[in-house]
Write an enzyme that holds these catalytic residues in place. Structure first.
Site, PDB file in Angstrom:
ATOM      1  N   HIS A   1      34.386   8.007  55.797  1.00 51.57           N
ATOM      2  CA  HIS A   1      34.642   9.315  56.408  1.00 51.57           C
ATOM      3  C   HIS A   1      35.482   9.176  57.671  1.00 51.57           C
ATOM      4  CE1 HIS A   1      31.454  12.029  54.349  1.00 51.57           C
ATOM      5  NE2 HIS A   1      31.968  11.162  53.516  1.00 51.57           N
ATOM      6  N   ASP A   2      35.233   8.116  58.451  1.00 54.45           N
ATOM      7  CA  ASP A   2      36.036   7.912  59.646  1.00 54.45           C
ATOM      8  C   ASP A   2      37.497   7.726  59.263  1.00 54.45           C
ATOM      9  OD1 ASP A   2      36.679   7.524  62.340  1.00 54.45           O
ATOM     10  OD2 ASP A   2      36.533   5.348  62.139  1.00 54.45           O
TER      11      ASP A   2
ATOM     12  N   HIS B   1      29.812   3.605  45.596  1.00 57.16           N
ATOM     13  CA  HIS B   1      28.601   4.313  45.163  1.00 57.16           C
ATOM     14  C   HIS B   1      27.638   3.403  44.411  1.00 57.16           C
ATOM     15  CE1 HIS B   1      30.437   8.637  45.570  1.00 57.16           C
ATOM     16  NE2 HIS B   1      30.280   8.023  46.720  1.00 57.16           N
TER      17      HIS B   1
HETATM   18  C1  HEM Z   1      35.870   9.417  45.234  1.00 60.35           C
HETATM   19  C2  HEM Z   1      35.470  10.445  45.942  1.00 60.35           C
HETATM   20  C3  HEM Z   1      34.130  10.505  46.596  1.00 60.35           C
HETATM   21  C4  HEM Z   1      33.272  11.573  46.548  1.00 60.35           C
HETATM   22  C5  HEM Z   1      33.507  12.900  45.835  1.00 60.35           C
HETATM   23  C6  HEM Z   1      32.097  11.191  47.280  1.00 60.35           C
HETATM   24  C7  HEM Z   1      31.013  12.017  47.476  1.00 60.35           C
HETATM   25  C8  HEM Z   1      29.804  11.605  47.963  1.00 60.35           C
HETATM   26  C9  HEM Z   1      28.633  12.436  48.052  1.00 60.35           C
HETATM   27  C10 HEM Z   1      28.561  13.905  47.667  1.00 60.35           C
HETATM   28  C11 HEM Z   1      27.632  11.659  48.530  1.00 60.35           C
HETATM   29  C12 HEM Z   1      26.200  12.085  48.777  1.00 60.35           C
HETATM   30  C13 HEM Z   1      26.034  12.610  50.165  1.00 60.35           C
HETATM   31  C14 HEM Z   1      24.635  13.074  50.376  1.00 60.35           C
HETATM   32  O1  HEM Z   1      24.117  13.849  49.595  1.00 60.35           O
HETATM   33  O2  HEM Z   1      24.039  12.650  51.359  1.00 60.35           O
HETATM   34  C15 HEM Z   1      28.160  10.347  48.740  1.00 60.35           C
HETATM   35  C16 HEM Z   1      27.442   9.275  49.204  1.00 60.35           C
HETATM   36  C17 HEM Z   1      27.975   8.036  49.462  1.00 60.35           C
HETATM   37  N1  HEM Z   1      29.312   7.699  49.413  1.00 60.35           N
HETATM   38 FE1  HEM Z   1      30.778   8.798  48.550  1.00 60.35          FE
HETATM   39  N2  HEM Z   1      32.245   9.929  47.764  1.00 60.35           N
HETATM   40  C18 HEM Z   1      33.472   9.470  47.387  1.00 60.35           C
HETATM   41  C19 HEM Z   1      34.041   8.243  47.708  1.00 60.35           C
HETATM   42  C20 HEM Z   1      33.395   7.275  48.430  1.00 60.35           C
HETATM   43  C21 HEM Z   1      34.024   6.062  48.917  1.00 60.35           C
HETATM   44  C22 HEM Z   1      35.501   5.710  48.755  1.00 60.35           C
HETATM   45  C23 HEM Z   1      33.057   5.343  49.547  1.00 60.35           C
HETATM   46  C24 HEM Z   1      33.152   4.015  50.242  1.00 60.35           C
HETATM   47  C25 HEM Z   1      33.964   3.046  49.875  1.00 60.35           C
HETATM   48  C26 HEM Z   1      31.828   6.096  49.436  1.00 60.35           C
HETATM   49  C27 HEM Z   1      30.608   5.674  49.889  1.00 60.35           C
HETATM   50  C28 HEM Z   1      29.441   6.388  49.775  1.00 60.35           C
HETATM   51  C29 HEM Z   1      28.136   5.834  50.053  1.00 60.35           C
HETATM   52  C30 HEM Z   1      27.838   4.407  50.444  1.00 60.35           C
HETATM   53  C31 HEM Z   1      27.214   6.874  49.870  1.00 60.35           C
HETATM   54  C32 HEM Z   1      25.703   6.808  50.078  1.00 60.35           C
HETATM   55  C33 HEM Z   1      25.392   7.201  51.490  1.00 60.35           C
HETATM   56  C34 HEM Z   1      23.927   7.030  51.847  1.00 60.35           C
HETATM   57  O3  HEM Z   1      23.106   6.642  51.029  1.00 60.35           O
HETATM   58  O4  HEM Z   1      23.595   7.290  53.020  1.00 60.35           O
HETATM   59  N3  HEM Z   1      32.076   7.274  48.792  1.00 60.35           N
HETATM   60  N4  HEM Z   1      29.497  10.340  48.402  1.00 60.35           N
END
Ligand code: HEM
Ligand SMILES: *[C@@H]1O[C@H](CO)[C@@H](O)[C@H](O)[C@H]1NC(C)=O
Ligand SMILES: *[C@@H]1O[C@H](CO)[C@@H](O)[C@H](O)[C@H]1NC(C)=O
Ligand SMILES: *[C@@H]1O[C@H](CO)[C@@H](O)[C@H](O)[C@H]1NC(C)=O
Length: 338
Positions: free
Chosen positions: A70-71, A198
């Site tokens: 996000h940063d 993810h």
């Molecule tokens: C491709 C498009 C992406 C979408 C649409 C997306 C969307 C999301 C959403 C909706 C969540 C859940 C947030 C919540 O309910 O708290 C999430 C969690 C997460 N995302 Fe993504 N994300 C994307 C790409 C990425 C990328 C590129 C990374 C890092 C390289 C990433 C790392 C994470 C991680 C590690 C979590 C878990 C966070 C936690 O457990 O605290 N995401 N993402």
């Protein structure tokens, strides 16, 4: 005498080099050795702090990885996401999409920064702390160790409206994902590799509720691309999510705490949690990469490493375009957070 003289020449050349440039030195090159003279133990210290945080709270790694993403996607990797709102000024943290940026992730970075301020005050930027903390936690949870060039400066602003425009949403189509990543210079392959993030962490029910309760607006119907066993399980788990919005499910239902290629294996079995995850398997542009990463963990780690290094350089600020914050949550000349 000789080495001293040489050093002097280098310093003088550096001064002239700087003075000769009319524009602010935006193009300054980052290097992994950036702090080797000024704070040689920086990487070690950060790794130790986040490791103990991860042991106390195993959700830290996922949180930090997401905060880092996000940063970087919002105005570059410049710690703008860490700025807390004050009574005078809102920040990225006021954006709706923030809602789940977990406190533990911020806490890990704040602790690492505090430790560094004791060792070498005013030297290591918060943007670099976040990049190094992320790498340490990815490695700690089983992921690859990729290069992190250093020398990022911290932002002098943080926009409350930018995150909702610059970040992907869970309701995006693959087209929208490809367009958003493409605009920032990331290929389809890099989109798929980075989505492998993810393999860690969780998502709140509202992010996938339509897939299990009212697919395409039809109450009682579920997304047919989701494995029915997962659908059933999630319907039960999320049953009360309207009353309790904190209910969440693991992104990688098989090995949630381990950084591996299971995320891609899951997609082939209909075990993707978000529609943006599962669609990477349905769409023919992204499917070939899912196929490769599911069958070859080395290929995933290699491509994830390259993409993370590239992400870590996205929109970085150098020279006078930023500062080295004393506290990660506020500008050096700004008011203290509420
Ligand atoms: C491709 C498009 C992406 C979408 C649409 C997306 C969307 C999301 C959403 C909706 C969540 C859940 C947030 C919540 O309910 O708290 C999430 C969690 C997460 N995302 Fe993504 N994300 C994307 C790409 C990425 C990328 C590129 C990374 C890092 C390289 C990433 C790392 C994470 C991680 C590690 C979590 C878990 C966070 C936690 O457990 O605290 N995401 N993402
Ligand atoms: C994050 O967004 C939510 C929803 O808009 C808001 O209620 C919350 O106050 C925000 N968090 C911060 C730290 O501003
Ligand atoms: C997608 O989700 C965002 C917030 O999560 C929301 O503002 C937007 O209206 C949604 N778009 C569609 C097409 O449902
Ligand atoms: C897996 O990927 C790596 C890195 O791309 C490659 O060198 C290796 O040959 C691949 N292994 C198989 C079995 O395809």
């Amino acid at each position: 005498m000789r080495p001293c003289l040489l050093l002097l020449i280098v310093v003088v050349a550096g001064v002239f080099g700087r003075a000769a440039r009319a524009a602010p030195p935006v193009g300054e090159k980052l290097t992994p050795q950036y702090y080797s003279q000024t704070c040689p133990r920086a990487e070690r210290i950060i790794a130790e702090v986040v490791q103990s945080k991860q042991m106390a709270n195993p959700t830290t790694a996922a949180g930090v990885l997401r905060v880092f993403f996000h940063d970087c996607f919002v105005s570059g990797c410049d710690a703008s996401v860490l700025v807390a709102p004050t009574s005078f000024e809102k920040s990225e943290q006021n954006a709706e999409i923030n809602h789940s940026l977990p406190g533990d992730a911020f806490d890990a970075v704040v602790r690492a920064k505090l430790a560094l301020e004791l060792e070498c005050p005013g030297v290591v930027s918060c943007a670099d702390v976040l990049a190094l903390a992320t790498r340490a936690l990815v490695t700690l949870t089983g992921g690859p160790r990729y290069p992190i060039p250093l020398g990022r400066k911290d932002s002098l602003s943080s926009s409350p409206t930018a995150p909702d425009k610059e970040l992907p949403h869970s309701n995006f189509t693959v087209n929208e994902l490809i367009n958003m990543f493409g605009k920032k210079g990331f290929s389809v392959q890099e989109l798929v590799a980075l989505s492998g993030g993810h393999t860690l962490g969780f998502s709140h029910c509202k992010e996938f509720a339509d897939r299990i309760y009212d697919f395409q607006g039809k109450p009682g119907s579920a997304d047919p691309t989701m494995n029915p066993v997962l659908t059933k399980g999630l319907q039960v788990a999320c049953n009360l999510f309207h009353k309790d919005p904190t209910i969440a499910a693991f992104n990688d239902v098989m090995t949630p705490g381990k950084f591996d290629n299971m995320y891609f294996v899951n997609l082939k079995r209909g075990l993707g949690l978000l529609s943006t995850d599962q669609e990477l398997w349905t769409d023919k542009r992204t499917k070939p990469f899912v196929e490769i990463y599911a069958s070859n963990a080395t290929a995933f780690f290699d491509d994830f490493s390259r993409a993370m290094e590239k992400l870590s350089l996205y929109g970085v600020k150098t020279g006078a375009n930023g500062e080295i914050r004393r506290r990660c949550d506020s500008y050096n000349n700004g008011p203290m957070p509420k």
